[in-house]
Design an enzyme around this catalytic site. Sequence first.
Site, mmCIF file in Angstrom:
data_model
loop_
_atom_site.group_PDB
_atom_site.id
_atom_site.type_symbol
_atom_site.label_atom_id
_atom_site.label_comp_id
_atom_site.label_asym_id
_atom_site.label_seq_id
_atom_site.Cartn_x
_atom_site.Cartn_y
_atom_site.Cartn_z
ATOM 1 N N SER A 127 -3.169 10.705 1.618
ATOM 2 C CA SER A 127 -2.726 11.776 2.506
ATOM 3 C C SER A 127 -1.813 12.756 1.789
ATOM 4 C CB SER A 127 -1.962 11.149 3.684
ATOM 5 O OG SER A 127 -1.232 12.129 4.376
ATOM 6 N N TYR A 154 5.242 5.221 7.341
ATOM 7 C CA TYR A 154 3.796 5.462 7.227
ATOM 8 C C TYR A 154 3.500 6.191 5.916
ATOM 9 C CZ TYR A 154 -0.322 8.357 7.351
ATOM 10 O OH TYR A 154 -1.481 9.007 6.989
ATOM 11 N N LYS A 158 1.466 5.035 2.124
ATOM 12 C CA LYS A 158 0.389 5.753 1.400
ATOM 13 C C LYS A 158 0.744 5.846 -0.090
ATOM 14 C CE LYS A 158 -2.551 6.491 4.665
ATOM 15 N NZ LYS A 158 -3.860 5.776 4.640
#
Length: 346
Positions: A127, A154, A158
């Site tokens: 992302s 979150y 990644k």
Amino acid sequence: MKKRILVTGGTGFIGSHTSVELIESGYDVVIVDNLSNSNIEVLNGIEEITHVRPAFEQVDCTDMPALELVFQKYQPIDGIIHFAASKAVGESVKEPLKYYRNNTVSTINLLELMPKYGVKAFIFSSSCTVYGQPDSDNLPVRETSPRKDAESPYGNTKKIDEDIVTDFCNSGAPIQAILLRYFNPIGAHPTAIIGELPNGVPANLIPYLTQTAIGIRECLSVFGDDYDTPDGSCIRDYIYVVDLAKAHVAAVERILEGKSSEKVDIFNIGTGNGVSVLELIHTFERCTGVKLNYKIAGRRAGDIEKVWGNVDKANQVLGWKATHTLEDALSSAWKWQLKLREDGIM
Ligand code: WQD
């Protein structure tokens, strides 16, 4: 013999659209999903679009014994596209351990099984969030732009997953990986048979916008118009989900057809265009003819002010380019919302 791809999280938003594109490109698809944030009905949608029902295993990728049974049952597997992850930024702040366990253990389990079962290609759903807030002179961001401290657990998962994949590939493991750094995926399949179906109140802009336009939500709050941008609202790179899905097919082909000599490669997958929230709202109104009820509200904690991608590498090296406009993507999102109402789903 068709090449077989394991798609984890394949009943989710991006996973389901990618499964459609893989099937239509001649691949055999096996979906592994724990259905924690998606619905098994999506398999019917994939079958309706492609006339092929992918194999499905309801398995949590953090459950190693169950996951290994999938590898045994479906071998030989040629590649894995790993979407399965928890992805709600706000929830990750409240439940960090759930995010660190789910998003990293699932990745480690898959990587550990690959050499054992001769799986060669690993495509990871990363992302733009790893870039944090790029410096102004670093926009649009390139793959070589520095990664920054994540704004949420979150986002941190990644970055950690990117490092896990990279270190494992560089340890001499007999696999190759491609990290795809998405910007903001939006829209729905042109048939309106599959699309984005978030549980509960949507956190992301587009589902909240279309639910407001159809009357499910009273009013869309624009989180801030006092940013250092032309109209004061945040800027993002909104990419049509079908274009994004096609990028995964290009990535898996790149490895399986021996086009890459890189153990790990990274590609920005976006349009290369930055669009503000207010510009997006006006574009939606123009291309659908629907007036949107919105108001300016306060900033949302953790929001990046502006980020969009330089996608030259994906265009020139991966041989992939986004071909749909923002209007196409927003029109597909509206068509999907209308279909959900027609089908009595919402
Ligand atoms: C977009 C813009 C909001 C809702 C997402 C995912 C994240 C990652 C990157 C893939 C922001 C504004 C939103 C609303 C608003 N995806 N907004 N009103 O935060 O860029 O991140 O893409 O890995 O998982 O969360 O997307 O759609 O939440 O917000 O004004 O009701 O819309 O402030 O500027 P975001 P988003």
